[in-house]
Enzyme design. Structure first.
Site, PDB file in Angstrom:
ATOM      1  N   ASP A  13       0.844  -1.187   0.000  1.00  9.84           N
ATOM      2  CA  ASP A  13       0.000   0.000   0.000  1.00  9.84           C
ATOM      3  C   ASP A  13       0.887   1.246   0.000  1.00  9.84           C
ATOM      4  O   ASP A  13       2.057   1.188   0.379  1.00  9.84           O
ATOM      5  CB  ASP A  13      -0.880  -0.021   1.261  1.00  9.84           C
ATOM      6  CG  ASP A  13      -1.824   1.162   1.354  1.00  9.84           C
ATOM      7  OD1 ASP A  13      -2.365   1.578   0.316  1.00  9.84           O
ATOM      8  OD2 ASP A  13      -2.024   1.653   2.477  1.00  9.84           O
ATOM      9  N   ASP A  15      -0.421   4.984   0.936  1.00 11.83           N
ATOM     10  CA  ASP A  15      -0.733   5.965   1.971  1.00 11.83           C
ATOM     11  C   ASP A  15      -0.711   5.337   3.362  1.00 11.83           C
ATOM     12  O   ASP A  15      -1.430   4.385   3.634  1.00 11.83           O
ATOM     13  CB  ASP A  15      -2.093   6.600   1.695  1.00 11.83           C
ATOM     14  CG  ASP A  15      -2.092   7.353   0.382  1.00 11.83           C
ATOM     15  OD1 ASP A  15      -1.076   8.000   0.082  1.00 11.83           O
ATOM     16  OD2 ASP A  15      -3.101   7.292  -0.349  1.00 11.83           O
TER      17      ASP A  15
END
Length: 198
Positions: A13, A15
């Site tokens: 991922d 963020d």
């Protein structure tokens, strides 16, 4: 178990894992609400209620402003250790697959995609694949690293090995957890200590 071609795929991922989304969003939220940044906690919960976000619509308005007017995805600082650890894993033969749900708000996808690519290149984050999607388990990774509680829960419920990258939004998520990229590296190596990634 490694994916079909025997290369271990890491679903990473962005963020809250590679990019300091909450640190940068805090600066933008202070501007948006016209308040002193010191009045906004540096440790918000998921949904940013402590900053005055009361509804999903209000969150979307702030998010839209952040991306389109303040280039959130291009200006978030990298989380320490992300570049060097992902570079090391890539050099060791792991396939880095970036998976992000940055397209969740309609009508500014071009901004989100171009800012993301620029950010990855500018900070030297290695990757083989870049996926913009909500259902992260559909990309076929062997290990996932994410910080969103809903993503971690969904991935684990579907039988995936998902490392929670710890921050204030996911304190209740159980192990495996990592508070740093060094810990992510260790968890991956322990999981695949006997696996060949050559």
């Amino acid at each position: 178990m490694p994916s079909d071609d025997a290369i271990i795929v890491l679903g990473i991922d962005l963020d809250g894992v590679c990019a300091d989304f909450y640190g940068r969003m805090r600066e933008i939220a202070a501007e948006w609400f016209e308040v002193d940044i010191r009045t906004l906690t540096a440790s918000p919960s998921y949904g940013l209620e402590e900053w005055g976000i009361k509804t999903p619509d209000q969150y979307e308005q702030l998010h839209r402003f952040a991306v389109t007017q303040r280039q959130l995805f291009a200006t978030s600082p990298p989380i320490p250790g992300a570049r060097s650890t992902l570079g090391r894993l890539s050099d060791e033969g792991y396939r880095i697959r970036i998976i992000t749900h940055r397209l969740f708000i309609h009508f500014f996808h071009q901004d989100a995609v171009s800012q993301t690519i620029d950010w990855l290149d500018r900070h030297g984050i290695p990757y083989s694949d870049l996926c913009f999607m909500k259902d992260k388990d559909q990309v076929g990774a062997d290990v996932y690293v994410d910080d969103a509680p809903v993503n971690i829960e969904r991935l684990r419920a579907r039988g995936h090995y998902a490392i929670c990258f710890g921050n204030s939004t996911n304190e209740r998520v159980t192990e495996p957890r990592a508070r740093s990229w060094d810990q992510v590296y260790t968890l991956i190596k322990v999981r695949y200590q006997c696996a060949s990634v050559e």
